[in-house]
Every structure is written in structure tokens, then in C-alpha cells.
Design a protein around this motif. Structure first.
Motif, PDB file in Angstrom:
ATOM      1  N   VAL A 130       5.815  -7.150  14.790  1.00  0.00           N
ATOM      2  CA  VAL A 130       5.876  -6.437  13.515  1.00  0.00           C
ATOM      3  C   VAL A 130       7.146  -5.589  13.432  1.00  0.00           C
ATOM      4  O   VAL A 130       7.855  -5.579  12.412  1.00  0.00           O
ATOM      5  CB  VAL A 130       4.623  -5.544  13.326  1.00  0.00           C
ATOM      6  CG1 VAL A 130       4.802  -4.615  12.124  1.00  0.00           C
ATOM      7  CG2 VAL A 130       3.376  -6.397  13.161  1.00  0.00           C
ATOM      8  N   ILE A 131       7.451  -4.892  14.515  1.00  0.00           N
ATOM      9  CA  ILE A 131       8.659  -4.061  14.570  1.00  0.00           C
ATOM     10  C   ILE A 131       9.899  -4.887  14.260  1.00  0.00           C
ATOM     11  O   ILE A 131      10.722  -4.527  13.404  1.00  0.00           O
ATOM     12  CB  ILE A 131       8.799  -3.403  15.956  1.00  0.00           C
ATOM     13  CG1 ILE A 131       7.722  -2.337  16.157  1.00  0.00           C
ATOM     14  CG2 ILE A 131      10.198  -2.796  16.137  1.00  0.00           C
ATOM     15  CD1 ILE A 131       7.647  -1.804  17.580  1.00  0.00           C
ATOM     16  N   ASN A 132      10.034  -6.019  14.924  1.00  0.00           N
ATOM     17  CA  ASN A 132      11.248  -6.815  14.798  1.00  0.00           C
ATOM     18  C   ASN A 132      11.311  -7.605  13.500  1.00  0.00           C
ATOM     19  O   ASN A 132      12.408  -7.917  13.017  1.00  0.00           O
ATOM     20  CB  ASN A 132      11.377  -7.743  16.008  1.00  0.00           C
ATOM     21  CG  ASN A 132      11.602  -6.971  17.291  1.00  0.00           C
ATOM     22  OD1 ASN A 132      12.508  -6.140  17.384  1.00  0.00           O
ATOM     23  ND2 ASN A 132      10.761  -7.193  18.302  1.00  0.00           N
ATOM     24  N   LEU A 133      10.162  -7.930  12.913  1.00  0.00           N
ATOM     25  CA  LEU A 133      10.165  -8.583  11.602  1.00  0.00           C
ATOM     26  C   LEU A 133      10.718  -7.629  10.541  1.00  0.00           C
ATOM     27  O   LEU A 133      11.531  -8.028   9.697  1.00  0.00           O
ATOM     28  CB  LEU A 133       8.751  -9.025  11.224  1.00  0.00           C
ATOM     29  CG  LEU A 133       8.198 -10.248  11.960  1.00  0.00           C
ATOM     30  CD1 LEU A 133       6.719 -10.435  11.652  1.00  0.00           C
ATOM     31  CD2 LEU A 133       8.977 -11.506  11.571  1.00  0.00           C
ATOM     32  N   TYR A 134      10.295  -6.377  10.594  1.00  0.00           N
ATOM     33  CA  TYR A 134      10.801  -5.394   9.631  1.00  0.00           C
ATOM     34  C   TYR A 134      12.287  -5.112   9.856  1.00  0.00           C
ATOM     35  O   TYR A 134      13.069  -5.051   8.898  1.00  0.00           O
ATOM     36  CB  TYR A 134      10.000  -4.099   9.730  1.00  0.00           C
ATOM     37  CG  TYR A 134       8.695  -4.131   8.967  1.00  0.00           C
ATOM     38  CD1 TYR A 134       8.667  -4.445   7.613  1.00  0.00           C
ATOM     39  CD2 TYR A 134       7.482  -3.833   9.595  1.00  0.00           C
ATOM     40  CE1 TYR A 134       7.472  -4.476   6.908  1.00  0.00           C
ATOM     41  CE2 TYR A 134       6.277  -3.854   8.886  1.00  0.00           C
ATOM     42  CZ  TYR A 134       6.284  -4.176   7.549  1.00  0.00           C
ATOM     43  OH  TYR A 134       5.110  -4.201   6.848  1.00  0.00           O
ATOM     44  N   ILE A 135      12.683  -4.942  11.113  1.00  0.00           N
ATOM     45  CA  ILE A 135      14.096  -4.690  11.406  1.00  0.00           C
ATOM     46  C   ILE A 135      14.945  -5.878  10.979  1.00  0.00           C
ATOM     47  O   ILE A 135      16.010  -5.727  10.374  1.00  0.00           O
ATOM     48  CB  ILE A 135      14.296  -4.401  12.909  1.00  0.00           C
ATOM     49  CG1 ILE A 135      13.635  -3.069  13.282  1.00  0.00           C
ATOM     50  CG2 ILE A 135      15.784  -4.366  13.263  1.00  0.00           C
ATOM     51  CD1 ILE A 135      13.673  -2.755  14.764  1.00  0.00           C
ATOM     52  N   GLY A 136      14.464  -7.092  11.277  1.00  0.00           N
ATOM     53  CA  GLY A 136      15.186  -8.296  10.885  1.00  0.00           C
ATOM     54  C   GLY A 136      15.350  -8.403   9.378  1.00  0.00           C
ATOM     55  O   GLY A 136      16.391  -8.859   8.883  1.00  0.00           O
ATOM     56  N   GLY A 137      14.336  -7.986   8.633  1.00  0.00           N
ATOM     57  CA  GLY A 137      14.431  -8.021   7.179  1.00  0.00           C
ATOM     58  C   GLY A 137      15.536  -7.125   6.650  1.00  0.00           C
ATOM     59  O   GLY A 137      16.325  -7.528   5.778  1.00  0.00           O
ATOM     60  N   ILE A 138      15.616  -5.912   7.174  1.00  0.00           N
ATOM     61  CA  ILE A 138      16.677  -4.993   6.738  1.00  0.00           C
ATOM     62  C   ILE A 138      18.049  -5.505   7.154  1.00  0.00           C
ATOM     63  O   ILE A 138      19.040  -5.369   6.418  1.00  0.00           O
ATOM     64  CB  ILE A 138      16.443  -3.576   7.293  1.00  0.00           C
ATOM     65  CG1 ILE A 138      15.173  -2.980   6.694  1.00  0.00           C
ATOM     66  CG2 ILE A 138      17.635  -2.678   6.990  1.00  0.00           C
ATOM     67  CD1 ILE A 138      15.224  -2.808   5.188  1.00  0.00           C
ATOM     68  N   GLN A 139      18.133  -6.121   8.325  1.00  0.00           N
ATOM     69  CA  GLN A 139      19.403  -6.707   8.742  1.00  0.00           C
ATOM     70  C   GLN A 139      19.852  -7.778   7.756  1.00  0.00           C
ATOM     71  O   GLN A 139      21.038  -7.875   7.433  1.00  0.00           O
ATOM     72  CB  GLN A 139      19.273  -7.298  10.149  1.00  0.00           C
ATOM     73  CG  GLN A 139      19.189  -6.253  11.247  1.00  0.00           C
ATOM     74  CD  GLN A 139      18.929  -6.857  12.617  1.00  0.00           C
ATOM     75  OE1 GLN A 139      18.217  -7.856  12.733  1.00  0.00           O
ATOM     76  NE2 GLN A 139      19.501  -6.260  13.644  1.00  0.00           N
ATOM     77  N   MET A 140      18.904  -8.565   7.244  1.00  0.00           N
ATOM     78  CA  MET A 140      19.246  -9.578   6.248  1.00  0.00           C
ATOM     79  C   MET A 140      19.750  -8.941   4.959  1.00  0.00           C
ATOM     80  O   MET A 140      20.669  -9.459   4.310  1.00  0.00           O
ATOM     81  CB  MET A 140      18.023 -10.446   5.947  1.00  0.00           C
ATOM     82  CG  MET A 140      17.579 -11.363   7.074  1.00  0.00           C
ATOM     83  SD  MET A 140      18.872 -12.502   7.612  1.00  0.00           S
ATOM     84  CE  MET A 140      19.346 -11.719   9.165  1.00  0.00           C
TER      85      MET A 140
END
Length: 213
Positions: A130-140
Motif C-alpha cells: 500500500v505504501i509503495n502503490l501510493y508513492i508510485g502514484g505520486i511519482q507518476m
């Protein structure tokens, strides 16, 4: 139409609010979500998929490659052409042309690495996902914003990649705020080391399978 968008994507009440909160206070927001405050927030998997789709679609409409494509093109330039190199090119081409699927594969792998690196933090693997899905979204979204700038100034290509990396570090520093700075740096180093090993192992397996096939 409003009910369809709100019911399926939760655009009206979740996406923009989640993007804003994650951009301003990523670690605090993610910790609150993990603690059960999820009602107003966009779901993590849907968030990543939508952000990645926005980024890829924007690059398609602007008529230039994504930063991931540019990276792989530079990585392959100057390499000798042989069976192994051809298989590598095919893998890189698939990753570049299917970036939504690529991130859906890479983020679970990075989550294994972060779970191993921060295994004493109290978060299980699903919570790291969950942590990395949210971080990955903002990176996109960072890449999306810079794709508009790079369309005008091509010499800024490396900046969004560095900002995406910096955002990841900043988020982890906030999420694991109870740890000392030295320990967070060490565990982040271990996380990226584990990720490199896991990615290399997966890439080697796929490469060998491709060559044999």
C-alpha cells in the motif's frame, strides 16, 4: 455520468484529495490510511493505475517517449548485437510499451525489498505494498508534470527522475519517523540493495527463459 465516475473511480471525493494530501504530507497521509482512515482516500491500486495512465497518455499525445523509455534507449545504446542483447532489447521494449503493467510488477518487488529492509517496523508486506502503490502514484504525477515541461525544454529529463527518487526518500522518512535519521538511511540503503538483487534475479530469469524460447 456523475454517479458512474464517483462510483467507479471516486474522482469527485477521493482522487484529487488523495493526490493533494500525498503531495504535501506523504508519510503522515499513508500512516493515517494504514491506521484505518480510508473513507476519503482513493484506493492505492486504482490510484497508481490512474496516475500511470495519465502519464503515459500525456506522453502519447505529446508525441515523445516516457522517461522510462528514454532510460532504456540510453542503456542499450552502444551495446553489441547478439542473441542475449536481442532478448534484453525485447524485454526493455515490452517494459517501455506496457508501463502500467511494468509498474504493477515492479512495485510488488520493491515492496518485498522494503518489507525486508524495514521488517522490524511493524508493517506487514501488504501494508508495504500500500505504501509503495501510493508513492508510485505520486511519482507518476511528478513525471506527468515534467513531461509537459520537457516537451519544451528537453535538457530537463533527469530532473523528474531525481525528484521521484527524492519523493520516495522523503515519504519513507515521514512514515518511519520514530527511527533515527542514521537508521532510516541505512534501512533505505538495504531496501534498494534488496530491490536491485530481486530485480536482477527476475530479469535474469526472464532473459534466460526468452533465450531458451
Amino acid at each position: 455520468m456523475d454517479q458512474i465516475w464517483d462510483g467507479i473511480f471516486q474522482i469527485n471525493r477521493g482522487f484529487f484529495y488523495t493526490a493533494k494530501e500525498l503531495s504535501l504530507r506523504p508519510g503522515t497521509t499513508i500512516r493515517h490510511i494504514l491506521e484505518g482512515h480510508r473513507v476519503q482516500h482513493f484506493k492505492p491500486l486504482s490510484f497508481l493505475i490512474l496516475c500511470t495512465t495519465i502519464y503515459v497518455l500525456a506522453n502519447y499525445l505529446l508525441g515523445h517517449d516516457t522517461f522510462l523509455n528514454d532510460f532504456f534507449v540510453g542503456f542499450q545504446s552502444g551495446a553489441e548485437e547478439n542473441e542475449k542483447q536481442t532478448s534484453q532489447s525485447e524485454i526493455f521494449e515490452w517494459i517501455g510499451n506496457n508501463q502500467v503493467y511494468s509498474y504493477l510488477i515492479l512495485i510488488p518487488i520493491f515492496s518485498i525489498a522494503s518489507f525486508l529492509g524495514f521488517h522490524k517496523s511493524g508493517y506487514n508486506y501488504v501494508e508495504h505494498l500500500v505504501i509503495n502503490l501510493y508513492i508510485g502514484g505520486i511519482q507518476m504525477l511528478i513525471y506527468f508534470l515534467f513531461s509537459l515541461i520537457v516537451h519544451i525544454h528537453s535538457d530537463l529529463v533527469t530532473i523528474p527522475l531525481l525528484l521521484g527518487f527524492a519523493f520516495n526518500i522523503w515519504s519513507y522518512f515521514q512514515i518511519f519517523q520514530n527511527l533515527s535519521t542514521t537508521r532510516k538511511i541505512l534501512l533505505l540503503f538495504l531496501t534498494y540493495l534488496f530491490y536491485a538483487l530481486l530485480f536482477t534475479g527476475l530479469f535474469t530469469f526472464v532473459l534466460l527463459f526468452t533465450i531458451e524460447k
